[in-house]
Structures are given as structure tokens and as C-alpha cells.
Design an enzyme around this catalytic site. Structure first.
Site, mmCIF file in Angstrom:
data_model
loop_
_atom_site.group_PDB
_atom_site.id
_atom_site.type_symbol
_atom_site.label_atom_id
_atom_site.label_comp_id
_atom_site.label_asym_id
_atom_site.label_seq_id
_atom_site.Cartn_x
_atom_site.Cartn_y
_atom_site.Cartn_z
ATOM 1 N N CYS A 141 0.694 -1.051 0.029
ATOM 2 C CA CYS A 141 -0.330 0.301 0.340
ATOM 3 C C CYS A 141 1.067 1.332 0.517
ATOM 4 O O CYS A 141 0.137 2.130 -0.552
ATOM 5 C CB CYS A 141 -0.947 -0.216 1.201
ATOM 6 S SG CYS A 141 -0.093 -0.382 2.573
ATOM 7 N N HIS A 197 -1.446 1.019 7.477
ATOM 8 C CA HIS A 197 -2.055 0.949 6.112
ATOM 9 C C HIS A 197 -1.625 2.508 5.575
ATOM 10 O O HIS A 197 -2.209 2.859 6.309
ATOM 11 C CB HIS A 197 -3.521 0.653 5.883
ATOM 12 C CG HIS A 197 -3.964 0.668 4.544
ATOM 13 N ND1 HIS A 197 -3.705 -0.308 3.578
ATOM 14 C CD2 HIS A 197 -4.422 1.560 4.201
ATOM 15 C CE1 HIS A 197 -4.370 0.064 2.170
ATOM 16 N NE2 HIS A 197 -4.796 1.006 2.477
#
Length: 1303
Positions: free
Chosen positions: A155, A458
């Protein structure tokens, strides 16, 4: 409405969330779902989830949702399925299905942004989608942007790539660069793969693009996808790699032109004003959120920038030496910005280290940042005023949100439970116009966000498009409009300069090489689309078939287009199973098959031209059934299989031979009666239906007699596939109650019998004596007694004598020998087993034949080369009416030969197996055996005694089926390993099992051990004699090893020698037995003769010690008076160290502590040998005194450190001086950081005044090689350190070069 897409139309099955008025009709629901999912309306069905009603909702219905069974205000779960076996059609961009006009503006506004966290209308507070998504995941046609697929934990990469893509100047410059095929492999070219990716992001119709080609150009393998890195670190590394690749090109200075700024690092003397400085460049500005030691964080980016350039005063001991004043003076040190880049990158340092907890932490303090940032105040260092900002954004929260990623999930602390967002649009457009603009005004266009904790999280990016000034969330494959951002980690600003601000190149303005690249990618995408279309229309189903040559069931996967006919599919299966030239094609057909139940569901007569899509019920991701390629002989005709029939495997039982035949397959109907079923079986097997008994095995060993004639098969519990046993004879066994009948006993034995492979020891003691222990037969002894038992015969004797013509003992000779005295038996046994304690030295003449009486030669039948042994539960009955020899002969046997008895004549044996039979008939009392004085316990201590309370062998209490056949297993050397194939009732106890193995091993059961072999070839000893073999299954392996078996309270112990100064300090010596209640001194006395015989160690009892062994680490020293199980815990397969002493034992008390010490000599770069130090207490002072006395180092100069890792705590001499925690500030050894509470700890010590020798580079490299080699041989790491995070590297030559010596 929560709609789960269960079709195979898309790569990822979506879960759709719709909030609809209760008055919405079912017809309108279908339209809205079609729009949301991107399908053509009318090509799919909607149905309820997890309800009995499987019928889909009527698409044409004008009924409202409430009247159709929907509950208002609650979650209604639906599933989207195929219609008529056809997958939904994906709507094209031109179809208008995905147009946003289908939803009104108010509903779009309601769905923009993250899922509401409170109980608002449309999303209850207790519901969250299992996959990360915003409630308004817009199609590409809505946002105009394409997402990036998260490979696993990439990510951070996706966020940076999307930011660079949304930067016009970077994207346009990348497009201008042209790749030259002749210069480099395109796979390894980072600029080319970025170019391809950007073209796809701009022109592709896909929802998301893979990044694997880009990461492959970085030189990364698949493991890198599971490493999460810092996005700022990646930015620097990637820019450096691009600069290297772009050397000698027009883009050589692109990164510096766009991202590089300059600052001055200066020191100014406060007395004379002299300033010393240097110019540095930067690609980003790291901003501290919370200053070191402070409890309050900066409130804004401007405050952090001001602190960044705030000078510090150097005074006191930190004074600066002024070149002009020629002395140390007070000075001011700081940074001053000289030039800001066109694209300004700010990194908010949210990750810090907490020196209180010694852990990494993440700072979630609130920090605002402006949408427009004026950097002019920060050029002049004398201007100390903080800039005033009108428009700002919150970059943080008091608490943090969880990680959301399609392929990654991390657990975060409770402090990271929530995200708090602040709207970007705080300032009105009027205020922006009125605010004066300077030449150094930057506008925010990218916010890279990290949600999670310091342990992991994330990344995603919120980016403003310069085309429409709209903010979008680029969250891996999801792209959506947003008005919120949270917890900013990295900010990107662009200088507001109309003369430099570029716009994105449109497709029509692309350079020619980019147009060619776009055309290639378009063709590739079209090809991929066509391939996906074929995949969507391909039926993939398991295919089975019995190969006529290999004679085994073969499994394949049949992939056939849904429009192919059954005839064409059969030909494909025929080729797939490799049957060309083996059988004709017309002898094969495909039938519906259930592999789990081995059930042929139906055949397809007359449907050879039907498409497979219709035949299989459509194209599905998986099927509830399989296909079988059935093969017939040319003279046979295929039998039709009709739906509704059940498969029955019929096993015919022969009571006379006690055999059970291989199954015959019969198909029946569930509504048939038992009488009709018997007639069907009679036709298939030729048995008489009138006297037939049918037994159904409903589940494993659950036998049911089908005795009610008019009862149907369904009522009796028949299912798809069934197993029955049938018997039809005139015997009186019919009249007995089923559970008391011979048939039940035979089936019960059959159901509980398992097959085991038993490996025998290479050489059994007493085998030579056994060969001569049988008296020669007289000339008139011609009666065949094939199979009489030699209870002491070794497997070598059995195997070697099986090929001779042997004569058998007559019944008269047996009777004469049975009357022989026990003395003769004793002398016979003594000659056979001179050194082995026999359990049968007190025979009962009335119940036990003598040893010689049971010895026999193998039969002369040339077809039967190997003897076998068996025992059945019928032995119990035989034993009541016959002598033990007679019972041997009359007991149940599985042999093709016949047993002859002078009284009863020949008896036929069962199953037609070509093997001789030796039947165990041990009925004697067991020798009670002398008991050791320490074996006095009654509790279960891990092993069971082989004897009951009366001294009888427990194995004699019951007799279960046992049959053994020797067979040879090649060991690779040309010689066969002697093995037994044993069929045995798994309800037999281990004690009885060992008794039955005695004739083959050649020693009493107390003199050998049984080891179970597992799949990885690990062996574990089976010691619980009272336990059955129920945990064993077919084809399990067992190894027999010679050695005394354990009695109650005894434990097997492995003894290793501890050699503290040897390269290999742990050396295996022998296996021995310790008993509960035994003292350490008694165990040492037992060990002395074993050590002398087996290990050639002639020791004195006072010159060696036993001590605890924990893997390779030496532990507690066992004192002579310690008692096992009282002072020392002991367990099965225990391990212990034996240490030879150079002087009498100094350990006398448990209060003492024995540590192993080793001196480090830095001046010589070497470690001295280990020497033991015995301490009377845990005092550090005493340890230092003992070490000083031992080494001569003055007490005040002595430093020590605890060794790390496994004994001998090896460490490189290049690292020991600085890596160990020398001279810990503690007064006792049993506290942190030492924790020395037991014997065996390793202590390094040194003289603090001894200087470390200085090595040249050449000497250091040579020493490093030697140390690496030494530590590699001992199996220790070169350095001791916890697992480090893998460094982020981009390889310019296609990948890392691996060190051959690297693990």
C-alpha cells in the site's frame, strides 16, 4: 440492502451496500443493483441469503420492498447469482449502465466519504464490510481514475505511485523519455515500467492495475510484497534509482529540478560574528511533531517549520572553537533555507522511540496543515514570527484508525481505535481571494495517510486533481471522491506559478512512442479481455478415471467450453487421460460421479450432442459433483445409471473359509424392499436369496442386520453409496442372535483389523541357539503339522529355514515332550538365552508345552516360502476343550494350506493366501521377575507394567486376531530389510501385541521395544502396555529395537556427555533406564558398567556428575542424594548430561551455584577455555572475587558480562568487546538483566585496563573469514541480534546477488 456477488464474472466478488426507500419496487432494486455492480440488467438473479426460500426475487414485480419481505431500518442480506446457468454480462462503458445519472444527487452526497461510525440512516453502527471500502466505490467512469492492486503489503508503494501519477510535471517528463530496446531489457527498466503503468492508469478501462511489473523492475521477488516499508524512504530510494537510470538523458536532472531544495547549515560566533557554513541539498523536509523531552506537540506545520530553523546556542561545555578568535566562544548553530523546490515534500515524523518503554511508538498528536502554505517567512532566519494561516487541515487525531486492506490485516492497540477527520474546505473562496499571495505560495495536492500503529498499518493517499480541483482517495484498488483526510504522514505541495504550472498531456498530445506503447497495451488488454471471456465460458470440473494400464484411479481437471457437446468433451477427456492407443474411444463415456461417496450418480444416454453448459447446470466456480470417464471392454455394454439410484458395494462372506470377497457393485432404488433387494443381490452374486443374510455397515464398524422383509432401503438408512455384507449358507449360525453369531464375530474382526509394517532388528540374540533347539524328527514322524509354533524362534531362523524340507513332530512326540520336566525346559531355555532374562522360567506343566515342544521346521511346500502367524478370538473357546497344542492347530488361520491333526484330520484354512501359519498359543504363567528396590510405586508414571497383580502376563487376558507374514523391503544396498506385514485387531493391547511378535524377534517381549514411525520418519517409543492399538491406522510403520522394555515407574533416558571446551560440546553416549524412587547415586552405579561396555569410559563414581539438559544448555547439577520424581522431575524420553570431573565434586548443596566462566583477552583477540566457578550465594561481589582469584585481575579492574544464546554462547571475537552488556549495575545475579538463577550460565570476563588491539584492514578481513568459518561450523550465528526489518533496496541490475553461504 447488503448484496453479495457470488458469480464468477469478476476477479474479486464485491459486496454492495444500498440504502433505498421502503417504497422502492423490486424492479427498481434490480436496476439499482445493476448500476452499482456494473452488470446489464436482466442477466442476473437476486435471492435471500441463508433462508429456506431458494427462489429468486421476481424481477418484473412492481411490489414494494416492504411487501416483498424486506425489513425497514434493518440489514437485508441478498446474494447475486447466475441466471439460467449464465453469468451476468458486464456493462460496457457505452451502455450507460454505469452512468451516475441513475442515482440522484442527494444519494450521491450521502454516500461520499468513509462509512458513518454512528447509527445514521443507511448504515447501522454495528455493521462494517469485511473488505476495506468506502460506501461509494465509484466505477472508473465516475471518477476517471484507476486503482492499483495491493500485492500483499504494498500500500505504501501504491500511495507514492498514485501521487507521482497525479503530478503533471513528473508524468509529462516521464512520457517524453523514450525507451531504447537495444540498451536494456524492458523487464529491468524502471522508467519504462513506470511509463507503462502511467499509460495504463490514464487509458485503461480496468478498475485496478497490477504493479508486479514495476516491482520486478526494482529487482524484487514475491517476498518483498510481504515487507511493509516507509513511504518517505521509498520516495528517496526510487528517486535515486531514477537518477541513476536517467544519466546521459534529457531527464538526467529532472528529480533535482522538481524536488530538490537548498539550505545552509551554519555556526555563528557571538563574540566576533564570524560564521562557518556549508550548503546542503534536500528532497524533503522532516518535521518533528513533538520535540524530544516535551509533552506538548506542535500545533501546526508552520510551528514545526519555525522550530526546524530555530537556532540553538552553543555555550558552556558545548562552546564552539572560533577560527577568528582562536578560542572557544559562545555561538549560534542553525539551518537556513536558501531555496525551496518546485514540488515541496514535508514528512511529519510520527514514528518515534519511547525510552521509557523501549519501544517504537506512533505519535497521533493533532497537527494542522494549510491548503496553501506561504514559505517566504522561512527564508529569512532573523524573522522569528510564526506565520498566520487562515486555511488549514488537521493531520492527526487523538486516536488512530485500524488498518484496512484487501490483503492485509494488522492488530492495533486500543489507543489506535478511531480516526477523526477535519474538512479541507474551512476557508471560503472569498477569503482566499482577499489573502495576499507571495511568490513562495505552495498549494497542497497530496496527503499520504498512515492508519495504524508503529507495529504496522496501512497507507493510502488523498490527492487533489489539478484538472477539476476535486479531492480523491486512492486506496489501493479503490478510488473515490472524498472530503476528509486523517493522520497525514507525508504532504506534497506545488509552487503556485502560472508560468511553470503544467497541465496533464491529453491522449492526442502523446509523443509517438507513447502512442505506440498505448496501442500495444490496448491490444494486450483486449487479448486479456477475450481470454477472460473464454475463462468465464469455460466449465472446469474434476475428472476421474481408472487407468487400465496403471490400474489406479487417476485425477485430472477437465476444462471444456460451455458450448462444446458431450461427445466432444468425452474426446477431450479421452486424450487428457492419455488413453490413445490403450482403449478405443467408443469404449469410453462420461458419467456424473460423486468422488467422496464413490457413487455413480447418472449416465447421459441420448444426450451426446447436448452442450456441456446445459448438462452441468452452467459455468460455475465449483461443482457439487465430478465426472468419471468410464471404460468398458469391447465385448461389454454400458449399463445405464438413472438418477435416484443408489450404489451398493456387496461383499460376499464365506463362513467356512472365514473369507470376505472383493466387492461387487449393485445399483438399487431407495423404495425397494429388503426382499426385492435380496433378489437383486442373488442375481448379481448367484447366492440363494432364501437363506441370505444381509448386513448393512451404516458407518465405520456399525453393523445392522436387515431382517424385516417389507422394509424399504430408505427406511433402513441407505444413502448414495452403501456397503453391505451378505452370507448364504445352511449353517446353524442363522439361528443364533446376530451379535452372538460367527458372522458377526468375523465382520467385527474384519472391521477392526489394520495392516502394519513392522521392521525387525538386524540381528536378534539367541537365533543360532534356536536353530538347534528343536529335536530331530524320528523316521516315523510323517504327520504334517504345518504351522506349529516356535515361540522362541527368531525371524532369521524362520526366514532361513523356510526353504528347507523340514520334518514335523508327531503327536506322540509332542505328548512325550509335554511330559518332560520343567528342569529340562529350564536347561533348554538356558542354552537358548544365556544372557537374556526370560519371562517364562516357572512353567506350568499342565498348561504350557515345553520350549522344544513348540519348535518346528517350516513346511516343505515349495510354493510357500514364508511362515506367518495369526491369532483369533476363537482361541479362547478352543483353549477350554483342548490342550494348548491342539488349540494351536484348531485356531483360526489364514493360509492356503491345511493343518493336519491325528485326531481331527485336515482343517481347511481361509482366504487362499499363499503363506504358512504359525499360531500363538502362549498360555503359561509369566515369570514374576525380580523387582528392583526402587520400583515400589503404584501411580501411573508414564509406563505400564507388563504383569498383573498375580504376576501373570496381561496379554493373556484376551486373544484378538493377529497374523504376520515376513516380507523383504529393499534398503537400497541390494539387501532386503527384514520386515513383517502384520494384520492385527487394533483392540489388542500393546502387551499382547509384543507377545505375538516374540517368535519373530527371537527374544521375550520384555527384551525389545516398539517404536512408532511417523510421516517425517520420526520415531517415538510406545510404552503404555495397557493401551490398545486404536490410534494406529492402515499401513502405519513400526520399528522393533532390542533392549529392555520399561516396567511401571521406569523411564527411558538418553545420556549425553558434556564437553565444555570441545567444538561439539554435546555428544550422545547411550540409552538407559531410570526408575522412580531411585537416587542419583544409584543411577550412577547403574551407568558405570554400561559406560565401560558401550562407550569405553572407565570412570570412578566420584569423578563424574549428572546434570539437567535443556536442548544444548547444561543446567542444574544433580546431587548424589537427590531422588527422581521427588527432588528431580523426570519424564518419558528424558535427556541428561554426564560431565566428567577433573577433581572431586565441589557441589554439595542446592544453595550453591555453578557457573561456567571464560576470559576475554582483547589485547590478543582471543577467548580462553571454560573454567567452572562454584558460588556459595548469588552475590555479584563473590563472583568478582572468585574471578579475580582465578585470573589474577585486580578486583577494581574486573568486568563481566552474561553470554547470550545457546551454550556455549559463541560470539565473534570482533564483536564481543562492544556487543555484550559489560559490567551490569546489579548487586545480585538473579535480577534483570542477568537472571542467573540456575547452574550452567556462561559468564565472560575481562580486564578493563587491557586495550583492544588495533587491526589493519587486511588483518580484520582475514580474522572475519576465520570467525565466520568457525561460527558456521559450530552452527552459531556470527552475531546475535533480533530479527531486523528488511532494508528497502531497489536494484539497478535486475536483482540482488545472493551469497552462496547465505542461509
Amino acid at each position: 440492502c447488503i448484496v453479495q456477488d457470488t458469480t464468477s464474472s469478476k476477479t474479486v466478488n464485491e459486496r454492495l451496500t444500498l440504502n433505498l426507500p421502503a417504497s422502492t419496487t423490486v424492479n427498481k432494486l434490480y436496476e439499482d443493483v445493476a448500476h452499482k455492480a456494473g452488470y446489464v440488467n436482466g442477466t442476473f438473479c437476486l435471492g435471500w441469503v441463508n433462508t429456506g426460500d431458494q427462489a429468486p426475487l421476481d424481477q418484473a414485480s412492481e411490489m414494494s420492498l416492504v411487501l416483498s419481505g424486506f425489513e425497514a431500518g434493518k440489514k437485508n442480506f441478498l446474494q447475486l447469482t447466475d441466471k439460467d446457468g449464465e453469468q451476468p454480462q458486464i456493462a460496457s462503458d457505452e451502455s450507460g449502465t454505469a452512468d451516475s445519472s441513475g442515482l440522484d444527487d442527494s444519494s450521491q452526497d450521502r454516500f461520499i466519504g468513509p462509512l458513518p461510525r454512528d447509527g445514521t440512516v443507511g448504515c447501522s453502527s454495528d455493521y462494517s464490510s469485511p473488505s476495506y471500502s468506502y460506501s461509494s466505490i465509484l466505477n472508473k467512469s465516475d471518477t476517471g481514475y484507476v486503482g492499483l492492486v495491493n500485492q500483499a503489503m504494498t500500500c505504501y508503494l501504491n500511495s507514492l505511485l498514485q501521487t507521482l501519477f497525479m503530478t503533471p510535471e513528473f508524468r509529462n517528463a516521464l512520457y517524453k523519455w523514450e525507451f531504447e530496446d537495444s540498451e536494456e531489457d524492458p523487464v529491468n527498466s524502471i522508467p519504462y515500467q513506470l511509463q507503462r503503468l502511467f499509460v495504463l492508469l490514464q487509458t485503461s478501462k480496468k478498475r485496478a492495475i497490477e504493479t508486479t511489473d514495476v516491482t520486478r523492475s526494482f529487482g524484487w521477488d514475491s517476498s518483498e510484497a510481504w515487507q511493509q516499508h516507509d513511504v518517505q524512504e521509498l520516495c528517496r530510494v526510487m528517486f535515486d534509482a531514477l537518477e541513476q537510470k536517467w544519466k546521459q538523458t534529457e531527464q538526467a536532472d529532472l528529480i533535482n529540478q522538481l524536488y530538490q531544495g537548498k539550505l545552509k547549515d551554519y555556526v555563528r560566533c557571538l563574540e566576533c560574528g564570524y560564521e562557518s557554513w556549508r550548503i546542503d541539498t534536500y528532497l524533503d523536509i522532516p518535521l518533528v511533531i513533538r520535540p524530544f523531552g516535551a509533552s506538548q506537540a506542535f500545533g501546526s506545520v508552520e510551528e514545526a517549520l519555525q522550530a526546524f530553523i530555530q537556532p540553538e546556542t552553543l555555550d558552556g561545555p558545548n562552546q564552539y572553537f572560533c577560527e577568528r578568535c582562536k578560542k572557544k566562544c559562545d555561538a549560534r548553530k542553525g539551518l537556513r533555507f536558501l531555496h525551496f523546490p518546485y514540488l515541496l515534500t514535508l514528512q511529519l515524523k510520527r514514528f518515534d522511540f519511547d525510552y521509557t518503554t523501549m519501544h517504537r511508538i506512533k505519535l497521533n498528536d493533532r497537527m494542522t496543515f494549510p491548503e496553501e502554505l506561504d514559505m517566504s517567512p522561512f527564508i529569512d532566519v532573523e524573522d522569528e514570527k510564526s506565520p498566520q494561516t487562515e486555511s488549514c487541515t488537521d493531520s492527526g487525531a487523538e486516536n488512530e484508525g485500524s488498518c484496512h486492506s484487501d490483503q492485509m490485516s494488522n492488530d492495533f492497540s486500543t489507543d489506535d481505535a478511531l480516526d477523526e477527520g477535519i474538512c479541507l474546505d474551512n476557508t471560503s473562496s472569498t477569503e482566499r481571494v482577499l489573502k495576499p499571495k507571495s511568490s513562495l505560495t505552495f498549494e497542497l495536492f497530496s496527503v499520504m495517510v498512515h492508519s495504524g500503529s508503529a507495529a504496522g498499518g496501512h497507507y493510502y493517499a488523498c490527492i487533489k486533481s489539478f484538472s477539476d480541483s476535486q479531492w480523491y482517495s486512492f486506496n489501493d484498488q479503490h478510488v473515490s471522491k472524498v472530503s476528509h483526510s486523517t493522520n497525514a504522514y507525508m504532504l506534497m505541495y506545488r509552487l503556485k506559478d502560472p508560468s511553470r504550472n503544467a497541465k496533464f498531456l491529453e491522449v492526442g498530445d502523446f509523443p509517438e512512442h507513447i502512442k505506440r506503447l498505448m496501442q500495444r497495451e490496448k491490444e494486450s488488454e483486449e487479448q486479456e479481455k477475450r481470454q477472460r471471456e473464454i475463462e468465464r465460458n469455460t466449465c472446469k470440473i474434476k475428472l476421474f478415471g481408472m487407468h487400465p494400464v496403471k490400474m489406479m484411479m487417476v485425477e485430472n481437471k477437465l476444462e471444456v467450453h460451455k458450448d462444446k457437446t458431450l461427445r466432444e468433451a468425452t474426446e477431450m477427456a479421452y486424450k487428457l487421460m492419455d488413453l490413445e492407443g490403450v482403449v478405443p474411444l467408443d469404449c469410453c463415456r462420461l458419467v456424473k460421479y460423486d468422488e467422496f461417496h464413490e457413487y455413480l450418480e447418472r449416465s447421459y444416454e441420448g444426450e451426446e450432442d447436448m452442450p456441456m453448459g446445459l448438462l452441468l447446470g452452467g459455468v460455475k466456480s465449483s461443482y457439487m459433483f465430478d465426472l468419471l470417464l468410464e471404460i468398458r471392454r469391447p465385448d461389454q455394454v454400458f449399463q445405464p445409471y438413472k438418477p435416484g439410484e443408489v450404489m451398493v458395494k456387496v461383499h460376499v462372506v464365506d463362513l467356512k473359509s472365514e473369507s470376505i470377497a472383493a466387492p461387487v457393485s449393485v445399483r438399487a432404488y431407495l423404495n425397494q424392499t429388503i426382499t426385492e433387494f435380496k433378489q437383486l443381490i442373488a442375481q448379481a452374486t448367484g447366492l440363494c436369496a432364501e437363506t441370505m443374510r444381509v448386513i448393512l455397515e451404516r458407518c465405520y464398524n456399525d453393523l445392522r442386520l436387515l431382517s424385516v422383509p417389507n422394509k424399504t432401503l430408505k427406511a433402513e438408512g441407505f444413502f448414495r453409496s452403501n456397503k453391505v455384507f451378505v452370507e448364504s449358507s445352511d449353517s446353524t449360525d442363522h439361528q443364533a442372535v446376530f451379535t452372538d453369531s460367527v458372522l458377526w464375530k468375523l465382520l467385527d474382526r474384519h472391521g477392526n483389523t489394520i495392516r502394519l509394517f513392522v521392521s525387525l532388528p538386524e540381528q536378534s540374540p539367541g537365533s543360532l541357539a534356536n536353530r538347534t533347539s528343536c529335536p530331530k524328527a524320528s523316521a516315523d514322524s510323517e504327520d504334517s503339522l504345518d504351522g506349529a509354533k516356535g515361540s522362541r524362534k527368531s525371524v532369521e531362523a524362520i526366514l532361513e529355514e523356510s526353504t528347507e524340507k523340514l520334518k514335523n513332530l508327531s503327536l506322540q512326540q509332542q505328548q512325550q515332550q509335554s511330559s518332560s520336566t520343567s528342569d529340562s525346559q529350564k536347561s533348554s531355555e538356558h542354552s537358548d538365552f544365556e544372557h537374556i532374562e526370560s519371562p517364562a522360567q516357572e512353567p506350568d506343566a499342565a498348561s504350557q508345552p515345553s520350549q522344544t515342544e513348540n519348535c518346528t521346521r517350516a513346511a516343505s511346500d515349495t510354493e510357500n516360502q514364508f511362515p506367518s502367524e495369526e491369532r483369533s478370538d476363537s482361541d479362547v473357546n478352543n483353549d477350554r476343550s483342548t490342550s494348548s497344542v491342539d488349540s494351536d492347530i484348531l485356531s483360526s488361520s489364514h493360509s492356503s494350506d491345511t493343518l493336519c491333526n491325528a485326531d481331527s484330520g485336515p482343517l481347511p484354512l481361509a482366504n487362499g493366501l499363499d503363506s504358512h501359519s504359525i499360531t500363538s498359543s502362549r498360555r503359561s504363567k509369566a515369570h514374576e521377575g525380580k523387582k528392583e528396590k526402587w520400583d515400589t510405586t503404584e501411580e501411573d508414571s508414564g509406563t505400564d507394567s507388563e504383569y498383573d497383580e498375580n504376576g501373570k502376563i496381561k496379554a493373556d487376558s484376551q486373544y484378538l486376531y493377529f497374523k504376520a507374514e515376513p516380507y523383504s523391503q529393499e534398503d537400497g544396498s541390494g539387501e532386503g530389510q527384514k520386515c513383517l506385514l502384520v494384520h492385527v485387531d487394533k483392540r489388542i493391547t500393546l502387551a499382547a501385541f509384543k507377545q505375538n511378535l516374540e517368535p519373530f524377534v527371537g527374544v521375550p517381549s520384555t527384551q525389545f521395544k516398539v517404536f512408532r514411525v511417523y510421516a517425517n520418519n520420526q520415531e517415538f517409543e510406545s510404552v503404555r502396555l495397557n493401551e490398545t492399538l486404536s490410534s494406529f491406522s492402515d499401513d502405519n510403520k513400526i520399528t522393533i529395537r532390542l533392549g529392555r522394555a520399561l516396567k511401571k515407574g521406569e523411564y527411558r533416558v538418553k545420556v549425553y556427555q558434556l564437553l565444555v571446551n570441545d567444538p561439539e560440546p554435546c555428544k550422545f553416549l547411550l540409552d538407559t533406564v531410570f526408575a522412580k524412587g531411585m537416587t542419583v547415586r544409584q543411577s550412577k552405579e547403574e551407568l558405570l558398567p554400561q559406560l565401560k561396555d558401550q562407550c569405553k569410559l572407565d570412570l570412578s563414581i566420584d569423578r563424574f556428575r549428572l546434570r539437567k539438559k535443556t536442548w544444548k544448555n547444561p543446567g542444574t547439577v544433580f546431587l548424589d542424594y537427590h531422588v527422581y520424581e521427588e527432588d528431580i522431575n523426570i519424564s518419558s524420553n528424558w535427556e541428561v548430561f554426564l560431565e566428567v570431573l577433573e577433581e572431586p565434586e565441589r557441589m554439595k548443596s542446592m544453595s550453591q551455584l555453578a557457573v561456567l566462566t571464560r576470559r576475554w583477552c582483547p589485547a590478543q583477540m582471543k577467548l580462553e577455555a571454560f573454567r567452572e566457578v562454584v558460588l556459595e550465594s548469588s552475590s555479584v561481589e563473590e563472583l568478582k572475587e572468585k574471578l579475580s582469584e582465578l585470573s589474577g585481575i585486580p578486583l577494581e579492574n574486573l568486568e563481566f558480562a552474561k553470554g547470550r544464546g545457546t551454550f556455549p554462547c559463541d560470539i565473534s571475537v570482533l564483536e564481543i568487546h562492544q556487543d555484550l552488556d559489560w559490567n551490569p549495575k546489579v548487586s545480585t545475579l538473579n535480577v534483570w538483566p542477568l537472571y542467573i538463577c540456575d547452574d550452567g550460565a556462561v559468564i565472560f570476563y575481562r580486564d578493563s585496563t587491557e586495550e583492544l588491539i588495533e587491526l589493519s584492514e587486511e588483518e580484520r578481513n582475514e580474522l572475519m573469514k576465520k570467525e565466520s568459518s568457525r561460527l558456521l561450523k559450530t552452527g552459531h550465528r556470527i552475531s546475535y541480534s533480533p530479527r531486523k526489518e528488511k532494508a528497502l533496496k531497489i536494484y539497478l541490475d535486475g536483482g540482488p546477488t545472493k551469497d552462496p553461504g547465505q542461509d
